[in-house]
Design an enzyme around this catalytic site. Structure first.
Site, PDB file in Angstrom:
ATOM      1  N   LYS A 114       0.820  -1.212   0.000  1.00 56.70           N
ATOM      2  CA  LYS A 114       0.000   0.000   0.000  1.00 56.70           C
ATOM      3  C   LYS A 114       0.854   1.263   0.000  1.00 56.70           C
ATOM      4  CE  LYS A 114      -4.155  -1.868   2.182  1.00 56.70           C
ATOM      5  NZ  LYS A 114      -5.137  -1.717   3.289  1.00 56.70           N
ATOM      6  N   ASP A 144       7.436  -0.885   9.726  1.00 57.27           N
ATOM      7  CA  ASP A 144       6.576  -1.676  10.603  1.00 57.27           C
ATOM      8  C   ASP A 144       5.958  -2.862   9.880  1.00 57.27           C
ATOM      9  OD1 ASP A 144       6.588  -1.039  13.279  1.00 57.27           O
ATOM     10  OD2 ASP A 144       4.485  -0.465  13.338  1.00 57.27           O
ATOM     11  N   ASP A 445      -1.128  11.471  16.391  1.00 53.54           N
ATOM     12  CA  ASP A 445      -0.610  12.817  16.165  1.00 53.54           C
ATOM     13  C   ASP A 445      -1.446  13.848  16.917  1.00 53.54           C
ATOM     14  OD1 ASP A 445      -2.810  12.281  14.591  1.00 53.54           O
ATOM     15  OD2 ASP A 445      -1.908  12.951  12.703  1.00 53.54           O
TER      16      ASP A 445
END
Length: 734
Positions: A114, A144, A445
């Site tokens: 992706k 990751d 965030d």
């Protein structure tokens, strides 16, 4: 450009702040609009007491939520400010380039399918080419996904960097992402450099298709083969930590003999029995690993597709981070997200101007913008909860040992770095609660910036004329809506936590900042008025039930004022943020679309999660765009991508219900005198929805391409719309 009021800056000032002169007008407008809202709520109450009904209660609920959200959004417009930096004065403060603070750059990726490795590579190369002392620059890539292809891509990138960095310096390249540069520029040595890049790209893409790295792709077989042998038996959710120093500034040089920045690949340990906390966990692993290896006092976080568009952007951030008057309390400098490749009308509202620009300037007037996950320069000590008056390096938060010296590849350094990237390192510590990026929300965030503000830190919004960073926005509707749904879930997680912005935030940060953060935390609440107004007025219209004052009623003018004032001020704000009327129309359309898709689905998923019903977890937004899909996007065509998404059923149902009601309402108004005056508001609302749904009707009934609305979705939408009309008939006539 809007004229701003400000005092004349001091000759030595590194930056200035100017308050928007329209702030006073906005406050007067807020007062007048507040009176209008109070009058509307008064009318609802008196009408309900005079004639109680479920319909009037629904409308009152919708307007009450609208009033609540409108109140939360007002501080964004009370003291909007704009800043200007003077990076050319910075060296007068610093002295020598060698005295500039070291900079660590964090780039996170999670799925090579992706988030294509070559896109991540281009982002990394763009920041490695900063106009910054290379011996003080380190780039960390967090993988990751634990992908050997991603590591292979960065091994190739390390070799390409030896040629790319000198090429950028010699040719004065500003757009230093190879992917972006080669798609739009030509100059001397262009063909040779492009062929090198294309050869690297082909090798990486072939490896991605195979799913592994072939031995014949490796040059230094003796060392590199050993690295890739470790991947045998790896899974994305269960593997040991992998840390590779691909470039080391003290040892590696480019073809001109100049030092290269450090380039370090990190894939933290994963274990299916240990929580990994998504992107926040990956960032915290980078904070710890970098503390051990380089320990720069300034940290830049970047999305994997958000490349550097201005090689001097670190100097702009340092104009604030090195200001003695701000240094002790400044947590981060946030640059806006800027998106390249948007079509002319930005049909999916990808700019998100309110979030990334308009609202950020408003928050900057009260303590600083929220952190948006990318393009942000942090003071490392803010991530460690350390307050001081100097921008000093921060050693390991768990240890008082000094930063290691010498080679980054020393066994002692690598051993400590692997320990810091381990699953068990955070057990029994304050990581994720008061240290590092904060856990507890999918929107790490937003939550991190909010908690820092509550702890007394401030932030700064830096928006230079040339965008400092550029990236890609979703190019199909399903991805665009899915991204906002994920945000909605994460924001609601903050809203119901003990750190609720309307209680905790107002006390710990300030009233204006608490309200601003509260607006985002309750984003999902927009689904209530959006859904009610999407269905109730048209269903009442088709069944000849009046819900609003007729044109001759004085109360009609209150509704007209509230609608026109809200939309006109929104349009002005959008145009002042360098938008266009065409893009504003598409932006407000997408706001309505999210109101009946992303927000209700996100809110529902959030509720189900909290009552113990399992739902799909975190999904990475795809950065891959097919060629045909890209062509449709460039033509301004909505792309439903042949996906039978539940989002599209909701959209199709809203479109069908409003179209059928509007056509029947117009037909009835043409035949029966007085209907137009009596039903004007409902006719207008249905007509407004129909005008916004034109791309949906086209995709449902007229288009034949692969981006049309799937046939089964169209059929289901028609059936659901028919069922709603049946319910409306019983509600309004029986």
């Amino acid at each position: 450009m809007t004229t701003l009021s400000a005092t004349k800056p001091k000759p030595s000032a590194l930056h200035t702040l100017k308050v928007d002169p329209l702030a006073r007008f906005n406050r007067v407008h807020s007062l007048l609009y507040s009176l209008g809202i109070l009058a509307l709520l008064y009318r609802h109450c008196t009408s309900f007491l005079a004639s109680p009904s479920f319909l009037s209660l629904l409308l009152f609920l919708a307007d009450l939520v609208l009033a609540f959200m409108w109140g939360l959004v007002q501080p964004f417009r009370w003291r909007s400010v704009r800043r200007r930096e003077f990076p050319e004065r910075l060296m007068d403060t610093v002295g020598r380039r060698e005295d500039l603070p070291a900079l660590d750059v964090f780039i996170c990726t999670a799925d090579p399918h992706k988030e294509p490795p070559m896109s991540v590579v281009s982002t990394a190369l763009s920041v490695m080419a900063f106009d910054y002392p290379t011996d003080r620059l380190s780039v960390y890539v967090s993988d990751d996904g634990g992908s050997e292809v991603t590591l292979f891509a960065f091994m190739e990138a390390a070799m390409f960097a030896r040629y790319w960095l000198p090429f950028c310096r010699e040719n004065g390249v500003q757009e230093r992402s190879p992917e972006a540069y080669f798609s739009s520029n030509m100059c001397e040595n262009y063909d040779k450099m492009k062929m090198m890049y294309q050869a690297m790209k082909e090798k990486v893409e072939n490896a991605l298709q195979r799913g592994h790295v072939a031995g014949n792709d490796l040059i230094a077989a003796s060392e590199e083969l050993e690295i890739f042998k470790k991947w045998k038996g790896f899974t994305r959710r269960d593997h040991p930590s992998i840390i590779q120093v691909l470039l080391e500034s003290s040892k590696d040089a480019d073809i001109m003999g100049d030092a290269l920045p450090n380039l370090i690949y990190v894939s933290r340990e994963k274990n299916i029995t240990s929580p990994h906390h998504f992107k926040a966990g990956a960032l915290n692993a980078l904070v710890r690993v970098s503390s051990i290896m380089t320990n720069a006092p300034v940290v830049l976080t970047l999305d994997c597709d958000m490349y550097s568009n201005d090689p001097k952007s670190p100097f702009r951030a340092l104009c604030y981070l090195l200001d003695p008057a701000m240094a002790s309390k400044l947590a981060y400098v946030q640059f806006p997200q800027h998106f390249e490749g948007l079509n002319e009308g930005d049909i999916y509202g990808g700019e998100i101007k309110r979030l990334f620009r308009t609202n950020a300037r408003g928050m900057d007037g009260f303590g600083g913008p929220n952190y948006v996950g990318s393009n942000c320069f942090f003071s490392r000590r803010a991530l460690g909860g350390i307050r001081s008056s100097a921008l000093a390096p921060l050693d390991s938060h768990e240890s008082k040992e000094p930063r290691p010296c010498g080679s980054l590849r020393l066994d002692s350094v690598m051993k400590r770095a692997h320990e810091a990237a381990g699953c068990d390192y955070e057990v029994g510590t304050k990581w994720g609660s008061t240290i590092g990026f904060r856990y507890g929300s999918l929107v790490e965030d937003f939550y991190t910036g909010y908690r820092l503000h509550c702890e007394g830190w401030v932030s700064v919004f830096c928006d230079p004329e040339r965008p400092a960073f550029s990236g890609d926005a979703p190019k199909n509707l399903n991805d665009a809506l899915g991204q906002v749904k994920r945000w909605c879930i994460g924001l609601l997680e903050v809203a119901i936590s003990k750190h609720n912005p309307l209680t905790f935030g107002i006390r710990k940060a300030s009233l204006p900042l608490g309200l601003c953060y509260g607006y985002y935390a309750y984003w999902g609440s927009w689904c209530i008025p959006s859904t009610i107004y999407a269905f109730l007025p048209p269903l009442a219209l088709i069944n000849q039930k009046r819900l609003f004052p007729e044109v001759s009623d004085p109360w009609f003018y209150l509704y007209a004022y509230l609608f026109l004032a809200a939309y006109s001020t929104d349009l002005v704000d959008f145009l002042r943020a360098e938008g266009t009327i065409h893009r504003w129309w598409n932006d407000q359309r997408m706001w309505m679309v999210r109101g009946v898709t992303s927000f209700p689905f996100g809110t529902t998923q959030f509720v189900l999660n909290h009552v113990g019903i399992s739902t799909p977890g975190f999904n990475v937004t795809s950065k891959v765009t097919e060629e045909e899909q890209s062509e449709r996007y460039d033509k301004g065509m909505f792309d439903f991508g042949g996906v039978a998404s539940p989002f599209f059923v909701g959209l199709g149902t809203v479109a069908i219900v409003n179209l059928s009601s509007f056509l029947m309402g117009i037909a009835r108004a043409a035949r029966i005198e007085g209907v137009f005056d009596e039903m004007f508001v409902q006719l207008f609302l249905s007509g407004f929805v129909v005008a916004n749904c034109l791309p949906i009707y086209e995709a449902m009934f007229l288009r034949k391409d692969a981006g049309k609305m799937p046939g089964n979705v169209t059929l289901i939408s028609i059936l659901v719309a028919g069922f709603l009309h049946l319910i409306g008939y019983f509600m309004f006539t029986i």
